[in-house]
Design a protein around this motif. Structure first.
Motif, mmCIF file in Angstrom:
data_model
loop_
_atom_site.group_PDB
_atom_site.id
_atom_site.type_symbol
_atom_site.label_atom_id
_atom_site.label_comp_id
_atom_site.label_asym_id
_atom_site.label_seq_id
_atom_site.Cartn_x
_atom_site.Cartn_y
_atom_site.Cartn_z
ATOM 1 N N ALA A 88 0.819 -1.209 0.000
ATOM 2 C CA ALA A 88 0.000 0.000 0.000
ATOM 3 C C ALA A 88 0.860 1.269 0.000
ATOM 4 O O ALA A 88 0.324 2.373 0.134
ATOM 5 N N ASP A 89 2.176 1.117 -0.131
ATOM 6 C CA ASP A 89 3.117 2.243 -0.126
ATOM 7 C C ASP A 89 3.118 2.989 1.207
ATOM 8 O O ASP A 89 3.461 4.179 1.258
ATOM 9 N N ARG A 90 2.775 2.294 2.270
ATOM 10 C CA ARG A 90 2.778 2.910 3.601
ATOM 11 C C ARG A 90 4.076 2.514 4.323
ATOM 12 O O ARG A 90 4.091 1.816 5.323
ATOM 13 N N TYR A 91 5.194 3.009 3.770
ATOM 14 C CA TYR A 91 6.515 2.575 4.209
ATOM 15 C C TYR A 91 6.843 3.023 5.634
ATOM 16 O O TYR A 91 7.527 2.303 6.364
ATOM 17 N N GLU A 92 6.360 4.193 6.013
ATOM 18 C CA GLU A 92 6.664 4.702 7.359
ATOM 19 C C GLU A 92 5.980 3.881 8.442
ATOM 20 O O GLU A 92 6.370 3.948 9.608
ATOM 21 N N GLU A 93 4.963 3.138 8.080
ATOM 22 C CA GLU A 93 4.319 2.230 9.029
ATOM 23 C C GLU A 93 4.930 0.837 8.947
ATOM 24 O O GLU A 93 4.974 0.106 9.939
ATOM 25 N N ALA A 94 5.389 0.476 7.771
ATOM 26 C CA ALA A 94 5.960 -0.867 7.583
ATOM 27 C C ALA A 94 7.269 -1.035 8.337
ATOM 28 O O ALA A 94 7.478 -2.059 9.007
ATOM 29 N N LEU A 95 8.160 -0.053 8.251
ATOM 30 C CA LEU A 95 9.501 -0.215 8.826
ATOM 31 C C LEU A 95 9.492 -0.410 10.342
ATOM 32 O O LEU A 95 10.169 -1.312 10.850
ATOM 33 N N ASN A 122 12.749 -0.449 1.937
ATOM 34 C CA ASN A 122 13.767 0.597 1.833
ATOM 35 C C ASN A 122 14.122 0.898 0.378
ATOM 36 O O ASN A 122 14.432 2.050 0.042
ATOM 37 N N GLN A 123 14.073 -0.121 -0.466
ATOM 38 C CA GLN A 123 14.378 0.105 -1.873
ATOM 39 C C GLN A 123 13.345 1.021 -2.520
ATOM 40 O O GLN A 123 13.677 1.878 -3.345
#
Length: 250
Positions: A88-95, A122-123
């Motif tokens: 979902a492009d929610r990288y700040e929640e995934a990390l 991260n990529q």
């Protein structure tokens, strides 16, 4: 004459009747919601993921994680939630979710996938979708996340040599390496435009030394030849030309 006592009693009966009607008008729906098991809701989330409805899946998985933090599905719910965040492009929640999982479950059977997933996040993090779509370079963007991705894939290869994700991680490391090297070239070109030739040479030397397997070695050497020429350093220019010729022929 109006009997106010009767009116009050009648109004109360109407209110109570309405409340009872609201509670009993759709017993099937209430029963369906209350009897829905965690396993059934988890399957709903999986179906949403398979249908690429990632935000809907995230809503269910978040609720399951908060309601049943120690249930039999808890770890799988967390892994699927990380994956849904990524898609979902929610990288700040995934990390943060990934880091927390790895800290609390260092020996989990799917730890290799979680490390691999962190590399994927991260990529992709920070990439400009508009630029990517139109084939424009985004190498001048901050490369911190790309460096982190390279480290993640390297960790996967070192720590989990038998992982099924190794081959893809190796390919992605090449992509990331080229991106990092291209970033240095963009900066070197910027320094050349500002006549900061020594700074440009230093950037290109970094590419030749640390990113020697990247596609940016030849561009780096060309910049070095030009910079040495501008600086009047004929011997260094000649040496760079020799190395450039050898790399161009290979």
């Amino acid at each position: 004459m109006l009997n106010f006592k009767f009116v009050r009693h009648f109004s109360l009966l109407v209110v109570l009747s309405g409340l009872l009607s609201a509670c009993t008008s759709s017993p099937d729906e209430i029963e369906r919601i209350s009897d829905r098991s965690p396993q059934a809701r988890y399957q709903d989330a999986k179906d949403f993921i398979n249908s690429e409805l990632y935000n809907r899946a995230i809503t269910i998985l978040n609720d399951l994680e908060s309601r049943y933090p120690y249930g039999p599905l808890s770890r799988q719910v967390q892994i699927d939630l990380m994956f849904a965040y990524y898609k979902a492009d929610r990288y700040e929640e995934a990390l943060p979710a990934i880091d927390r999982f790895l800290k609390l479950n260092p020996n989990h059977p799917q730890s290799d996938f979680v490390v691999y997933l962190k590399g994927l996040v991260n990529q992709e993090k920070g990439l400009n979708g508009f630029q990517e779509f139109f084939g424009l370079s985004n190498a001048d963007k901050d490369m911190e996340s790309s460096r982190a991705a390279f480290a993640d894939f390297k960790k996967l290869i070192k720590k989990y040599p038998d992982s099924m994700y190794i081959e893809d991680a190796k390919k992605r490391m090449v992509t990331v390496l080229n991106r990092l090297a291209e970033h240095e070239i963009v900066i070197a070109q910027y320094y050349m435009r500002r006549s900061s030739y020594v700074a440009a040479v230093n950037r290109c030397k970094y590419v030749v030394e640390y990113y020697k397997d990247s596609t940016s070695v030849v561009p780096a050497l060309k910049i070095m030849v030009e910079a040495y020429d501008k600086l009047g350093l004929e011997q260094m220019k000649s040496d760079a030309e020799t190395v450039l010729a050898a790399n161009s022929a290979s």
